[in-house]
Design a protein around this motif. Structure first.
Motif, PDB file in Angstrom:
ATOM      1  N   LEU A   5     -56.603  71.542 -48.684  1.00 44.60           N
ATOM      2  CA  LEU A   5     -55.722  72.823 -48.860  1.00 44.60           C
ATOM      3  C   LEU A   5     -54.540  72.266 -48.285  1.00 44.60           C
ATOM      4  O   LEU A   5     -54.230  71.956 -47.205  1.00 44.60           O
ATOM      5  CB  LEU A   5     -56.492  73.913 -47.863  1.00 44.60           C
ATOM      6  CG  LEU A   5     -58.116  74.591 -48.469  1.00 44.60           C
ATOM      7  CD1 LEU A   5     -58.478  75.421 -47.309  1.00 44.60           C
ATOM      8  CD2 LEU A   5     -57.950  74.962 -49.732  1.00 44.60           C
ATOM      9  N   LYS A   6     -53.646  73.007 -49.074  1.00 44.02           N
ATOM     10  CA  LYS A   6     -52.316  72.844 -48.973  1.00 44.02           C
ATOM     11  C   LYS A   6     -51.418  74.177 -48.597  1.00 44.02           C
ATOM     12  O   LYS A   6     -50.968  74.729 -49.982  1.00 44.02           O
ATOM     13  CB  LYS A   6     -51.702  72.157 -50.140  1.00 44.02           C
ATOM     14  CG  LYS A   6     -52.380  70.811 -50.428  1.00 44.02           C
ATOM     15  CD  LYS A   6     -52.169  70.133 -51.822  1.00 44.02           C
ATOM     16  CE  LYS A   6     -52.723  69.170 -51.971  1.00 44.02           C
ATOM     17  NZ  LYS A   6     -52.589  68.538 -53.342  1.00 44.02           N
ATOM     18  N   THR A  23     -58.543  80.768 -35.767  1.00 44.46           N
ATOM     19  CA  THR A  23     -58.299  79.682 -36.197  1.00 44.46           C
ATOM     20  C   THR A  23     -59.144  78.243 -35.705  1.00 44.46           C
ATOM     21  O   THR A  23     -59.605  77.749 -36.568  1.00 44.46           O
ATOM     22  CB  THR A  23     -56.778  79.193 -36.161  1.00 44.46           C
ATOM     23  OG1 THR A  23     -55.961  80.483 -36.386  1.00 44.46           O
ATOM     24  CG2 THR A  23     -56.430  78.108 -36.993  1.00 44.46           C
ATOM     25  N   HIS A  24     -59.221  78.430 -34.501  1.00 46.10           N
ATOM     26  CA  HIS A  24     -59.762  77.346 -33.814  1.00 46.10           C
ATOM     27  C   HIS A  24     -61.314  77.667 -33.057  1.00 46.10           C
ATOM     28  O   HIS A  24     -61.778  76.774 -32.278  1.00 46.10           O
ATOM     29  CB  HIS A  24     -59.103  76.531 -32.672  1.00 46.10           C
ATOM     30  CG  HIS A  24     -57.718  76.182 -33.467  1.00 46.10           C
ATOM     31  ND1 HIS A  24     -57.399  75.003 -34.268  1.00 46.10           N
ATOM     32  CD2 HIS A  24     -56.290  76.404 -33.327  1.00 46.10           C
ATOM     33  CE1 HIS A  24     -56.381  74.909 -34.530  1.00 46.10           C
ATOM     34  NE2 HIS A  24     -55.629  75.812 -34.137  1.00 46.10           N
ATOM     35  N   MET A  74     -61.971  76.538 -48.008  1.00 48.96           N
ATOM     36  CA  MET A  74     -61.458  77.720 -47.490  1.00 48.96           C
ATOM     37  C   MET A  74     -62.445  78.699 -46.635  1.00 48.96           C
ATOM     38  O   MET A  74     -62.214  79.061 -45.548  1.00 48.96           O
ATOM     39  CB  MET A  74     -60.771  78.605 -48.574  1.00 48.96           C
ATOM     40  CG  MET A  74     -60.057  79.826 -48.144  1.00 48.96           C
ATOM     41  SD  MET A  74     -59.733  80.779 -49.494  1.00 48.96           S
ATOM     42  CE  MET A  74     -58.668  79.951 -50.735  1.00 48.96           C
ATOM     43  N   LEU A  75     -63.676  78.802 -47.270  1.00 45.38           N
ATOM     44  CA  LEU A  75     -64.716  79.787 -46.714  1.00 45.38           C
ATOM     45  C   LEU A  75     -65.109  79.041 -45.171  1.00 45.38           C
ATOM     46  O   LEU A  75     -65.388  79.856 -44.316  1.00 45.38           O
ATOM     47  CB  LEU A  75     -65.745  79.934 -47.656  1.00 45.38           C
ATOM     48  CG  LEU A  75     -65.502  80.776 -48.891  1.00 45.38           C
ATOM     49  CD1 LEU A  75     -66.893  80.912 -49.663  1.00 45.38           C
ATOM     50  CD2 LEU A  75     -64.747  81.898 -48.648  1.00 45.38           C
ATOM     51  N   GLN A  76     -65.296  77.924 -45.390  1.00 41.35           N
ATOM     52  CA  GLN A  76     -65.803  77.217 -44.347  1.00 41.35           C
ATOM     53  C   GLN A  76     -64.876  77.167 -43.091  1.00 41.35           C
ATOM     54  O   GLN A  76     -65.317  77.141 -41.960  1.00 41.35           O
ATOM     55  CB  GLN A  76     -66.153  75.692 -44.619  1.00 41.35           C
ATOM     56  CG  GLN A  76     -67.254  75.554 -45.703  1.00 41.35           C
ATOM     57  CD  GLN A  76     -67.876  74.145 -46.068  1.00 41.35           C
ATOM     58  OE1 GLN A  76     -66.829  73.187 -45.924  1.00 41.35           O
ATOM     59  NE2 GLN A  76     -68.869  73.887 -46.311  1.00 41.35           N
ATOM     60  N   SER A  77     -63.331  77.129 -43.427  1.00 47.52           N
ATOM     61  CA  SER A  77     -62.426  77.238 -42.368  1.00 47.52           C
ATOM     62  C   SER A  77     -62.379  78.639 -41.608  1.00 47.52           C
ATOM     63  O   SER A  77     -62.315  78.758 -40.729  1.00 47.52           O
ATOM     64  CB  SER A  77     -61.034  77.103 -43.117  1.00 47.52           C
ATOM     65  OG  SER A  77     -61.017  75.788 -43.702  1.00 47.52           O
ATOM     66  N   PRO A 100     -58.883  73.300 -39.341  1.00 47.47           N
ATOM     67  CA  PRO A 100     -57.581  73.347 -39.898  1.00 47.47           C
ATOM     68  C   PRO A 100     -56.712  72.515 -39.285  1.00 47.47           C
ATOM     69  O   PRO A 100     -56.890  72.395 -38.125  1.00 47.47           O
ATOM     70  CB  PRO A 100     -57.084  74.757 -39.912  1.00 47.47           C
ATOM     71  CG  PRO A 100     -58.178  75.653 -39.708  1.00 47.47           C
ATOM     72  CD  PRO A 100     -59.025  75.069 -38.724  1.00 47.47           C
ATOM     73  N   SER A 101     -56.014  71.921 -40.191  1.00 48.53           N
ATOM     74  CA  SER A 101     -54.992  70.962 -39.638  1.00 48.53           C
ATOM     75  C   SER A 101     -53.619  71.526 -39.386  1.00 48.53           C
ATOM     76  O   SER A 101     -52.786  71.135 -38.562  1.00 48.53           O
ATOM     77  CB  SER A 101     -54.881  69.529 -40.446  1.00 48.53           C
ATOM     78  OG  SER A 101     -54.391  69.921 -41.890  1.00 48.53           O
ATOM     79  N   ALA A 102     -53.596  72.582 -40.211  1.00 45.36           N
ATOM     80  CA  ALA A 102     -52.238  73.518 -39.902  1.00 45.36           C
ATOM     81  C   ALA A 102     -52.654  74.882 -40.354  1.00 45.36           C
ATOM     82  O   ALA A 102     -53.575  75.288 -41.079  1.00 45.36           O
ATOM     83  CB  ALA A 102     -51.089  72.941 -40.389  1.00 45.36           C
TER      84      ALA A 102
END
Length: 238
Positions: free
Chosen positions: A17-18, A66-67, A43-46, A53-55
């Motif tokens: 994802l970008k 987010t985390h 996206m859903l799993q995030s 996510p990395s960002a």
């Protein structure tokens, strides 16, 4: 309800994802469309917390998730219906549904459970007929009804749906999508990943097109249904 800003996810050297931005309101259905491998499931799993996510930032009701782990995100009212209809095959229909309610409130009375079962069976009478069957013996459509009901029995505020039409007969797809529309009317926010673009946009208020990890198009469903790029890539047949 849900705000995704600048979301990036990497699997080693591969960026899945970008810089993805997505918004979803209460009682709103938003469709996410794209080819296989575009990044939709990531996206859903995030959002649920299965992928870190990395960002970027993911917010639920204005607070960052987010985390958070999937367990904590689930406790905040997020449910995922994954691609592939993952039922507990050696448990009965009723036992599968009990697992969904147990995850939400831990302990529940028999009366509470019976009340929730009545709502499920009113929505899907076929599950009532199969209530004592082991889940692995159900048809694909019946299993999809079961996993959707198992997610909904915990009364989530946000429902993540990953390819609910996959492998189902058209008449069952229509039944599933009608139920999705009813859930939104009850106030559930729904992020719908679906390859049947026309079907998804027919019930969604807005849509996002994901291409190679980025948002290529977004807008109202009516605008996307009339966009030449959408028609050429995803709406040639429906």
């Amino acid at each position: 309800m849900l705000s995704i800003k600048g979301l990036e996810v990497r699997y080693g050297a591969i960026q899945a994802l970008k810089g993805v931005d997505v918004e979803l309101g209460k009682g709103e259905i938003v469709a996410v469309i794209g080819s296989n491998g575009a990044g939709k499931t990531t996206m859903l799993q995030s959002v649920l917390g299965l992928v870190r996510p990395s960002a970027g930032v993911i917010e639920l009701d204005g607070k960052s998730i987010t985390h958070l782990s999937a367990n904590k995100t689930s406790n905040l009212g997020v449910s995922l219906v994954p691609e592939g209809r993952e039922v507990f095959g050696t448990l009965s229909v009723v036992e599968n549904l009990r697992m969904g309610l147990k995850r939400k409130i831990g302990y529940y009375s028999k009366q509470q459970f019976e009340k929730e079962l009545d709502l499920v069976f009113e929505r899907f009478p076929r599950l009532h007929e199969r209530r004592h069957q082991l889940a692995f013996t159900l048809s694909g459509g019946e299993q999809q009804m079961l996993v959707l009901s198992r997610a909904m029995i915990s009364k989530p505020k946000l429902l993540l749906l990953d390819e609910p039409s996959l492998g189902l007969a058209p008449i069952i797809v229509n039944e599933i999508f009608a139920t999705i529309g009813e859930l939104a009317k009850d106030g559930t926010a729904i992020l719908l990943v679906e390859q049947m673009a026309h079907k998804a946009l027919s019930i969604a208020k807005r849509g996002y097109v994901v291409d190679n990890g980025s948002i290529a198009l977004h807008g109202s469903s009516s605008a996307l249904l009339n966009d030449d790029r959408m028609i050429k890539a995803y709406l040639g047949a429906h």
